[in-house]
Design a protein around this motif. Structure first.
Motif, PDB file in Angstrom:
ATOM      1  N   VAL A   1     -77.894  48.814 -26.371  1.00 14.01           N
ATOM      2  CA  VAL A   1     -77.295  48.113 -25.242  1.00 14.01           C
ATOM      3  C   VAL A   1     -76.439  46.962 -25.761  1.00 14.01           C
ATOM      4  CG1 VAL A   1     -77.749  46.827 -23.117  1.00 14.01           C
ATOM      5  CG2 VAL A   1     -79.261  48.709 -23.782  1.00 14.01           C
ATOM      6  N   GLY A   2     -75.191  46.924 -25.321  1.00 14.04           N
ATOM      7  CA  GLY A   2     -74.299  45.869 -25.767  1.00 14.04           C
ATOM      8  C   GLY A   2     -74.618  44.531 -25.121  1.00 14.04           C
ATOM      9  N   LYS A   3     -73.976  43.511 -25.610  1.00 14.04           N
ATOM     10  CA  LYS A   3     -74.178  42.168 -25.079  1.00 14.04           C
ATOM     11  C   LYS A   3     -73.642  42.082 -23.658  1.00 14.04           C
ATOM     12  CE  LYS A   3     -73.186  37.285 -25.995  1.00 14.04           C
ATOM     13  NZ  LYS A   3     -72.474  36.322 -26.902  1.00 14.04           N
ATOM     14  N   SER A   4     -74.412  41.481 -22.788  1.00 16.06           N
ATOM     15  CA  SER A   4     -74.011  41.361 -21.392  1.00 16.06           C
ATOM     16  C   SER A   4     -72.808  40.430 -21.264  1.00 16.06           C
ATOM     17  CB  SER A   4     -75.162  40.810 -20.546  1.00 16.06           C
ATOM     18  OG  SER A   4     -74.723  40.525 -19.228  1.00 16.06           O
ATOM     19  N   PRO A   5     -71.847  40.779 -20.414  1.00 14.74           N
ATOM     20  CA  PRO A   5     -70.699  39.891 -20.195  1.00 14.74           C
ATOM     21  C   PRO A   5     -71.049  38.695 -19.313  1.00 14.74           C
ATOM     22  CG  PRO A   5     -70.508  41.817 -18.799  1.00 14.74           C
ATOM     23  CD  PRO A   5     -71.709  42.042 -19.679  1.00 14.74           C
ATOM     24  N   TYR A   6     -72.247  38.716 -18.736  1.00 15.57           N
ATOM     25  CA  TYR A   6     -72.647  37.644 -17.825  1.00 15.57           C
ATOM     26  C   TYR A   6     -73.453  36.597 -18.590  1.00 15.57           C
ATOM     27  CZ  TYR A   6     -71.313  41.217 -14.470  1.00 15.57           C
ATOM     28  OH  TYR A   6     -70.615  42.176 -13.773  1.00 15.57           O
ATOM     29  N   GLY A   7     -72.741  35.612 -19.130  1.00 15.83           N
ATOM     30  CA  GLY A   7     -73.400  34.593 -19.947  1.00 15.83           C
ATOM     31  C   GLY A   7     -73.342  33.197 -19.376  1.00 15.83           C
ATOM     32  N   VAL A   8     -72.805  33.050 -18.173  1.00 14.33           N
ATOM     33  CA  VAL A   8     -72.673  31.733 -17.552  1.00 14.33           C
ATOM     34  C   VAL A   8     -73.740  31.584 -16.475  1.00 14.33           C
ATOM     35  CG1 VAL A   8     -71.171  30.179 -16.265  1.00 14.33           C
ATOM     36  CG2 VAL A   8     -70.191  31.722 -17.987  1.00 14.33           C
TER      37      VAL A   8
END
Length: 311
Positions: free
Chosen positions: A187-194
């Motif tokens: 699983v790649g890194k989630s784009p939701y980091g904020v």
């Protein structure tokens, strides 16, 4: 008599021979018409035979319109066929070779032996699902099927299936083989980091939207951006919804105040839904747009976006 006149008379067909040939031609035309009329009276099959066997070839007039042609699917996926077979095979037994499940197995794969479970030792699966299909050669497939049991066990079987050239017919060519399940994909890194403040305008807008969407409290349309069409779930599946966490893909999602009109953000929302049967953790990816000092939903995953497509 001049030589030119002699040559002209010698090249002309004798009157009697010409008359015989003309009569033969007329007779063939009459017979063809008679055969065609007889075929029409006899039915469409005979008509087809008469047309195919007739001596006359008719060329279709050229047309500017393209002709639609039907093509057979040559790579139809037999996953559903294998799923039906494995489900019946797991529910059959050599002790009852005349059961409905056993007859189904034999109809799908006549040469495959039935299992022979010990009485009450092998429970029947609660569900059987095809999870992967692989085509090895033209018409040759290997379908992986998962069988789930009430006690939580999960067994995987691979089934060899062949398909005909048209892709409309399948056959199981061998007994199922027990295999390991598919590996878990990275699983790649989630784009939701904020992290979005729970008491901010965006979180409040999201909470009101899901309250209307999942519980039927209020109108969904009032929370949508102009041009967005999204039907609420009916009947409403839950009685209460609480937003647990909101994570954004853009820094603007964490702004204390609503940004300028037209600002777009994407967020992932964790909600807790409740009904008479219990508590259900749910997650959604949605897009919002700022307008007139408020956030409005512009797209919902598996819903309808403003441009008419699903995000």
């Amino acid at each position: 008599m001049s030589p030119g006149k002699q040559a002209s008379e010698s090249n002309a067909a004798p009157p009697m021979a010409a008359g015989v040939e003309l009569e033969k031609m007329r007779r063939r035309v009459r017979l063809s018409r008679l055969a065609l009329f007889t075929a029409i009276a006899a039915g469409p099959v005979a008509l087809g035979v008469a047309v195919m066997s007739g001596p006359t070839t008719v060329a279709a007039a050229p047309s500017d319109k393209p002709t639609a042609m039907r093509t057979a699917a040559t790579a139809a996926d037999p996953a559903g066929y294998a799923q039906v077979f494995v489900d019946a095979w797991l529910r059959s037994s050599t002790d009852d070779a005349n059961s409905a499940q056993a007859r189904l197995v034999h109809s799908l794969a006549p040469d495959v032996d039935l299992p022979d479970p010990v009485a009450s030792a092998q429970p029947k699966p609660t569900s059987v699902t095809a999870v992967r299909s692989a085509q090895h050669e033209d018409g040759e497939w290997a379908v992986t099927v998962a069988a789930q049991y009430a006690d939580g066990r999960l067994h995987y079987f691979v089934v060899p299936v062949t398909a005909d050239a048209s892709g409309a017919s399948f056959a199981v060519t061998g007994a199922p083989g027990a295999v390991a399940g598919p590996a878990r994909a990275a699983v790649g890194k989630s784009p939701y980091g904020v992290s979005v403040p729970s008491d901010g305008d965006l979180s409040l807008a999201v909470g009101e939207f899901f309250g209307a969407y999942l519980t039927g409290t209020g109108e969904v349309d009032r929370y949508l951006a102009p041009g967005v069409k999204l039907s609420p779930i009916f009947p409403a599946p839950y009685t209460a919804v609480t937003v647990q966490e909101v994570w954004g893909a853009e820094e603007a999602a964490a702004a204390e105040q609503v940004p300028a009109d037209g600002t777009k953000v994407r967020v992932r929302v964790q909600v807790e839904a409740r009904d008479d049967a219990g508590r259900w953790p749910l997650a959604y990816d949605i897009a919002l747009k700022a307008r007139s000092g408020r956030w409005e939903v512009s797209a919902l995953e598996s819903g309808t976006a403003g441009d008419g497509g699903a995000r």
